[in-house]
Design an enzyme around this catalytic site. Structure first.
Site, PDB file in Angstrom:
ATOM      1  N   ARG A 267       0.855  -1.180   0.000  1.00  0.00           N
ATOM      2  CA  ARG A 267       0.000   0.000   0.000  1.00  0.00           C
ATOM      3  C   ARG A 267       0.894   1.235   0.000  1.00  0.00           C
ATOM      4  NH1 ARG A 267      -4.978  -1.298  -1.787  1.00  0.00           N
ATOM      5  NH2 ARG A 267      -5.997  -2.911  -0.505  1.00  0.00           N
TER       6      ARG A 267
ATOM      7  N   ALA B 241     -10.409  -8.248  -0.809  1.00  0.00           N
ATOM      8  CA  ALA B 241     -11.368  -7.141  -0.804  1.00  0.00           C
ATOM      9  C   ALA B 241     -11.296  -6.391  -2.116  1.00  0.00           C
ATOM     10  CB  ALA B 241     -11.086  -6.196   0.361  1.00  0.00           C
TER      11      ALA B 241
ATOM     12  N   GLU C 180     -14.293 -10.997  -5.810  1.00  0.00           N
ATOM     13  CA  GLU C 180     -12.996 -10.647  -5.239  1.00  0.00           C
ATOM     14  C   GLU C 180     -12.319 -11.848  -4.589  1.00  0.00           C
ATOM     15  OE1 GLU C 180     -11.306  -8.028  -5.654  1.00  0.00           O
ATOM     16  OE2 GLU C 180     -12.785  -6.619  -6.440  1.00  0.00           O
TER      17      GLU C 180
ATOM     18  N   GLU D  37      -8.731 -12.858  -6.057  1.00  0.00           N
ATOM     19  CA  GLU D  37      -7.547 -12.603  -5.237  1.00  0.00           C
ATOM     20  C   GLU D  37      -7.029 -13.837  -4.513  1.00  0.00           C
ATOM     21  OE1 GLU D  37      -7.921  -9.277  -2.625  1.00  0.00           O
ATOM     22  OE2 GLU D  37      -8.206  -7.845  -4.266  1.00  0.00           O
TER      23      GLU D  37
ATOM     24  N   GLU E 168      -1.656  -7.209  -8.742  1.00  0.00           N
ATOM     25  CA  GLU E 168      -2.118  -8.514  -8.262  1.00  0.00           C
ATOM     26  C   GLU E 168      -1.094  -9.621  -8.504  1.00  0.00           C
ATOM     27  OE1 GLU E 168      -5.825  -9.222 -10.163  1.00  0.00           O
ATOM     28  OE2 GLU E 168      -6.986  -8.087  -8.684  1.00  0.00           O
TER      29      GLU E 168
END
Length: 215
Positions: A75, A87, A104, A108, A156
Site C-alpha cells: 500500500r 477485498a 474478489e 484474489e 495482483e
C-alpha cells in the site's frame, strides 16, 4: 453483564442534512473530491470537502480448520506491505455487494464458498469520506478450478495468499502487528462472533443502509 435492558438510543441515525450546493473539486480515477454546503440547523450552513467513494467489500474466508485466508499487498500511501482480507471496490455499475465479494474472493485468493454471511458493516472515515465497508464471512470453502481462475496482472501479480489460524491473527491484531482496517475490524468481529456461536452474523443479502447509494 449488568442485566440492564439495552438502550434503544445506542444506534447511529441514518439521514443526510440538506445540501444547498455541491461541486466536484477534483475528479479522480477511483473517487472524487466534492465540496458541499450543508445545513446543520442551529449551527448554520457549513462547507465540507468530501471524498466521494464507491464503497468496498471484504471477505473473511474461514476454513474448516479455523484458518483465515490473507493476502499480502503493498500500500503505497502508507509505504507498507500489509496482510489484508481479500477485498475490492464496488466499482462495477449495478453489481450487488455479495456478487462483488464472491468475485474478489475468487480473483484474489482462488477460492469459492458454499456459505456466505454478513459479518459486519462499518464506515471507514466518516469525517471526510463516504466510504462504507461490508465484511462477509465465507465458509465451506473450495478452490476455484485451475481452468476458471482469474488471470492476474498489475499489482495482483505480487499478492500472495497465505493461511493463518484465526486465534493467531487475533493475537497479532491486539499486539499492534497488523494495520489494515478491514482486517483488524473483521478479525475482531469474527473472533468475538465465533465465541458466541456465530449468533451475530446476518444473512448475506441483508440491507445495507449505511452505504449512501444503497439506502
Amino acid at each position: 453483564m449488568s442485566g440492564r435492558t439495552p438502550s434503544t438510543r445506542l444506534a447511529d441515525t441514518i439521514g443526510a442534512r440538506p445540501v444547498s450546493a455541491s461541486a466536484v473539486v477534483y475528479p479522480g480515477k477511483v473517487w472524487d473530491v466534492v465540496s458541499e454546503d450543508v445545513d446543520l440547523g442551529r449551527a448554520g450552513t457549513v462547507t465540507r470537502e468530501i471524498i466521494r467513494h464507491p464503497g468496498a467489500v471484504g471477505v473473511l474466508a474461514l476454513d474448516d480448520e479455523g484458518r483465515v485466508a490473507l493476502v499480502h499487498q503493498y500500500r503505497h500511501p502508507v509505504g507498507m506491505t500489509l496482510w489484508e482480507l481479500p477485498a475490492g471496490l464496488l466499482d462495477v455499475e449495478g453489481e450487488p455487494p455479495l456478487l462483488a465479494a464472491q468475485r474478489e474472493l475468487a480473483e484474489e485468493a482462488d477460492l469459492r464458498a458454499g456459505r456466505w454471511d454478513v459479518l459486519l458493516d462499518w464506515v471507514l472515515s466518516p469525517g471526510g469520506s463516504t466510504e462504507a465497508f461490508r465484511c462477509y464471512l465465507a465458509r465451506d470453502l473450495s478452490p476455484v478450478p485451475e481452468a476458471d481462475r482469474h488471470q492476474r496482472d498489475g499489482e495482483e501479480l505480487d499478492m500472495p495468499t497465505e493461511w493463518f489460524d484465526l486465534d493467531e491473527v487475533h493475537t497479532a491484531v491486539l499486539a499492534n502487528r497488523l494495520n489494515s482496517p478491514s482486517l483488524v475490524v473483521g478479525v475482531l468481529a469474527a473472533h468475538a462472533s465465533r465465541a458466541l456461536g456465530w449468533s451475530t452474523v446476518k444473512p448475506a443479502d441483508s440491507p445495507w443502509p449505511e452505504h449512501p447509494k444503497l439506502r
